[in-house]
Design a protein around this motif. Structure first.
Motif, short mmCIF file in Angstrom:
data_model
loop_
_atom_site.label_atom_id
_atom_site.label_comp_id
_atom_site.label_asym_id
_atom_site.label_seq_id
_atom_site.Cartn_x
_atom_site.Cartn_y
_atom_site.Cartn_z
N THR A 1 45.69 -29.12 10.43
CA THR A 1 45.95 -29.03 11.88
C THR A 1 44.92 -29.80 12.69
N PHE A 2 43.82 -30.17 12.06
CA PHE A 2 42.77 -30.91 12.74
C PHE A 2 43.07 -32.41 12.60
N VAL A 3 44.11 -32.87 13.28
CA VAL A 3 44.59 -34.25 13.14
C VAL A 3 44.81 -34.87 14.52
N ASN A 4 44.92 -36.21 14.52
CA ASN A 4 45.18 -36.96 15.76
C ASN A 4 44.19 -36.55 16.85
N ILE A 5 42.92 -36.67 16.51
CA ILE A 5 41.85 -36.20 17.40
C ILE A 5 41.52 -37.28 18.43
N GLU A 6 41.75 -36.96 19.66
CA GLU A 6 41.36 -37.85 20.75
C GLU A 6 39.99 -37.47 21.28
N THR A 7 39.80 -36.18 21.48
CA THR A 7 38.49 -35.69 21.92
C THR A 7 38.14 -34.41 21.16
N LEU A 8 36.85 -34.23 20.92
CA LEU A 8 36.35 -33.02 20.29
C LEU A 8 35.10 -32.59 21.05
N GLN A 9 35.08 -31.35 21.48
CA GLN A 9 33.93 -30.82 22.23
C GLN A 9 33.54 -29.47 21.65
N ILE A 10 32.25 -29.29 21.40
CA ILE A 10 31.75 -28.03 20.83
C ILE A 10 30.62 -27.49 21.69
N THR A 11 30.76 -26.25 22.09
CA THR A 11 29.70 -25.54 22.82
C THR A 11 29.09 -24.50 21.88
N PHE A 12 27.76 -24.48 21.84
CA PHE A 12 27.09 -23.56 20.91
C PHE A 12 25.84 -22.96 21.54
N ASP A 13 25.48 -21.80 21.02
CA ASP A 13 24.21 -21.17 21.37
C ASP A 13 23.19 -21.51 20.29
N TYR A 14 22.00 -21.86 20.70
CA TYR A 14 20.90 -22.07 19.76
C TYR A 14 20.04 -20.82 19.87
N VAL A 15 20.05 -20.01 18.79
CA VAL A 15 19.52 -18.66 18.85
C VAL A 15 18.21 -18.57 18.07
N ALA A 16 17.19 -18.07 18.74
CA ALA A 16 15.88 -17.90 18.09
C ALA A 16 15.93 -16.72 17.13
N PRO A 17 15.17 -16.77 16.04
CA PRO A 17 15.15 -15.65 15.10
C PRO A 17 14.49 -14.43 15.71
N GLU A 18 14.92 -13.26 15.26
CA GLU A 18 14.30 -12.04 15.76
C GLU A 18 12.90 -11.90 15.17
N ASN A 19 12.01 -11.38 15.96
CA ASN A 19 10.62 -11.19 15.48
C ASN A 19 10.56 -10.09 14.43
N SER B 1 19.29 -20.28 14.66
CA SER B 1 20.68 -20.32 14.19
C SER B 1 21.56 -21.03 15.21
N ILE B 2 22.55 -21.76 14.70
CA ILE B 2 23.56 -22.40 15.55
C ILE B 2 24.78 -21.49 15.55
N GLU B 3 25.12 -20.96 16.71
CA GLU B 3 26.27 -20.07 16.83
C GLU B 3 27.32 -20.75 17.71
N ILE B 4 28.42 -21.17 17.11
CA ILE B 4 29.47 -21.87 17.84
C ILE B 4 30.22 -20.91 18.75
N LYS B 5 30.29 -21.26 20.03
CA LYS B 5 30.98 -20.41 21.01
C LYS B 5 32.41 -20.89 21.25
N GLU B 6 32.60 -22.23 21.30
CA GLU B 6 33.93 -22.75 21.61
C GLU B 6 34.10 -24.15 21.02
N VAL B 7 35.29 -24.38 20.48
CA VAL B 7 35.68 -25.71 20.01
C VAL B 7 36.92 -26.13 20.79
N LEU B 8 36.85 -27.28 21.42
CA LEU B 8 38.00 -27.82 22.14
C LEU B 8 38.49 -29.07 21.41
N LEU B 9 39.71 -29.01 20.93
CA LEU B 9 40.35 -30.14 20.27
C LEU B 9 41.39 -30.72 21.22
N ASN B 10 41.16 -31.95 21.65
CA ASN B 10 42.02 -32.59 22.65
C ASN B 10 42.16 -31.72 23.89
#
Length: 613
Positions: free
Chosen positions: A595-613, A531-540
């Protein structure tokens, strides 16, 4: 579809239409009156859809739009022709031929249209960009006579061939975004421009008989009212979803009122009302309201169908025809009974499984078209094929593929009118049931050698005239000039950061976003169930709060992705999942487009999470 030029940017924009379109079909039968033109001889769910009293459009004992749809038979678009827009930058006073051929299509001829009729097409839709010949930026809304005459000539040829003709105002350079301006003056200007445009069109063609159908818009009535790609709509994006619906309803009502007041045969002409985003689900929403009309039984609704878009409009999915895909198509088209049950005819103004970027037909294309047209016969819908010489060769004046040629010929109005309707519908029901019964449950997955591929995370992007690697196949070569991407190799569970930097592009920013997703190439092959779990989104550089919960899924069973904004997905896919297992608040749109307008930079930090056994 907007533009339909199918350049890289247009394809990227359309990729998300999986609607769909965001985002892309139906109809049939009965014989026509056989007349040419009077000009030549004389000169489910309970809804409160409006149209006449109690939200129906029955038309009394007279012919209604439901009856009329049967006359329309099988349809085709004159795509990438009169709506082509690339030459307008050179001015509005050029020869009409320059605009008409600017997207690579030949000049339309009488022989081409006669060939369409011979091939089994009874209706032709003519998308038009009227502002090619209108200097509207300077407040001049006069459409050049030569442009009106040229469209009129095409109408004449079609009627002479005993075809019905649909004429609209298409994408038209995106001027529609003026309706979503933050400035009331610009919104008022948009409505003035719309009314002045249609006053001229209705005056020019008011003496044609019922063979001419006027359509209020293309796909622009809906979220595209917030489009800020046009320079006069640079501050667009101010409308909420509810306001987009309200504005759509207002425009459609204005259209009906204007046509009815314009005189001639427009007083009771059949009119085609553009649905919200021309998306079936969005149009079936109770917020979309059919206009009231002084002429009874004369309104029809238009939607488009390109589902699934990964198959119909991109190269991501090469095949179609598993059980769930047949069922999804049947389920979606059945929703249109909401309108037919109330007496409104329905036209699927565009549909198609477009050829690959290499010009090859899609696998199982004939089965896709057959099931779609069967649905159209079943529910009395008119299908209008989207075509840019993809299926009908304008050079040879015939359908190029033998299988499709036979299919379209058999669906012609004259052929179907000669059949016993009850027997025909029984055959259709059986064929549709057999198709599902014989369809495989799952598609055979393309084999990938894990030792020959690597997982790469990146941000798909389309919007503000910018594009970066849109599609499930990682393609960093699909990149706007000056755009810098931070893509990272993924080697298992962990935390990763990806980004886009628009500061070195022309203009230094992406003004808006149309589609975006966070993706991991070959994630399903190398790390199934992650699973991709988004931790932080930085807009500009500033933290951005998501509006809904992300979910992880895969369209092609190879690329793992999370949609940031995919407005053409109407429900969560079957494989949707997240690390905590709770999809209650998950959605395919997790950012606020306004509100997602005039984007100069976009940065996304995410966790890549393994499935539970």
């Amino acid at each position: 579809m907007k533009g339909k030029k199918i350049l890289a940017a247009a394809l990227a924009l359309s990729l998300v239409f999986g609607m769909a379109f965001a985002s892309a079909a139906c109809g049939k039968k009965e014989s026509s009156s056989g007349s040419t033109t009077d000009k030549a001889t004389e000169g489910s769910t309970e809804n409160k859809t409006e149209g006449t009293t109690e939200g129906t459009d029955p038309g009394g004992d007279k012919e209604t739009s439901l009856d009329f749809v049967k006359k329309l038979g099988n349809g085709i678009n004159l795509g990438n022709t009169m709506e082509a827009y690339g030459a307008r930058d050179k001015g509005t006073g050029l020869a009409v031929k320059v605009y008409e051929t600017s997207w690579g299509q030949p000049e339309t001829t009488k022989e081409m249209i006669q060939g369409m009729k011979k091939a089994g097409f009874d209706t032709i839709r003519v998308p038009v960009a009227w502002t090619n010949a209108m200097d509207y930026e300077k407040g001049d809304y006069k459409i050049a006579d030569a442009y009106l005459d040229r469209v009129g000539q095409i109408i004449e040829w079609a009627i002479e061939a005993d075809m019905y003709v649909i004429v609209n105002d298409h994408w038209d350079g995106g001027w529609w975004g003026m309706f979503g301006s933050a400035t009331q003056e610009t919104r008022d200007t948009a409505m003035k421009m719309y009314t002045e445009m249609w006053k001229q069109i209705t005056e020019k063609y008011k003496d044609y008989d019922e063979h001419l159908i006027l359509e209020s818009a293309n796909e622009e009535l809906g979220r595209s009212l917030n489009d800020n790609t046009n320079k006069l709509a640079a501050d667009s994006g101010s409308l909420t979803e509810t306001e987009c619906y309200e504005t759509t309803n207002k425009i459609n009502q204005t259209f009906v009122d204007l046509v009815r007041a314009s005189g001639g045969k427009n007083a009771d002409r059949y009119l085609l009302i553009a649905g919200y985003n021309t998306n079936i689900n969005d149009t079936c929403n109770d917020k979309f309201v059919m206009p009231t009309d002084t002429a009874q039984g004369k309104l029809m609704v238009s939607v488009h169908y390109y589902d699934p878009w990964n198959y119909c409009g991109s190269d991501d999915q090469a095949d179609w025809g598993i059980k769930s895909e047949y069922e999804a198509m049947n389920r979606e088209l059945a929703k249109l009974t909401k309108f037919t049950d109330k007496g409104f005819g329905v036209i699927i103004g565009e549909y198609g499984a477009l050829p690959t970027s290499g010009g090859e037909y899609k696998k199982n294309m004939l089965a896709y078209f057959t099931n779609l047209l069967d649905n159209c016969d079943k529910y009395n819908l008119c299908p209008v094929l989207w075509d840019r010489s993809d299926f009908y060769s304008k050079k040879d004046c015939k359908v190029a593929d033998d299988g499709l040629a036979s299919l379209f010929a058999e669906r012609a109005r004259e052929k179907e009118a000669a059949k016993d309707e009850s027997e025909m519908l029984a055959e259709i029901d059986k064929r549709m049931a057999d198709a599902i019964e014989n369809a495989p449950k799952e598609r055979e997955k393309e084999t990938v050698d894990p030792n020959e591929v690597e997982a790469t995370a990146w941000i798909m992007w389309n919007g503000g005239n910018m594009s970066y690697s849109v599609g499930d196949k990682y393609n960093p070569g699909d990149c706007a000039a000056g755009l810098e991407a931070t893509d990272v190799k993924v080697d298992g569970a962990g935390t990763y950061t990806v980004g886009l930097d628009f500061t070195k592009t022309e203009g230094g920013k992406a003004s808006s976003v149309t589609f975006s997703a966070l993706a991991v190439a070959y994630g399903e092959d190398l790390y199934p169930g992650y699973s991709i779990e988004i931790k932080e989104v930085l807009l500009n550089g500033e933290p951005y709060t998501l509006t809904a919960k992300p979910y992880t899924a895969s369209d092609d069973k190879h690329c793992t992705r999370v949609n940031l904004i995919n407005e053409w997905v109407s429900s969560l896919p079957e494989d949707a999942h997240c690390a905590d297992g709770d999809l209650t608040d998950a959605a395919p749109v997790i950012i606020d487009k306004t509100t997602f307008v005039n984007i100069e930079t976009l940065q996304i930090t995410f966790d890549y999470v393994a499935p539970e056994n």
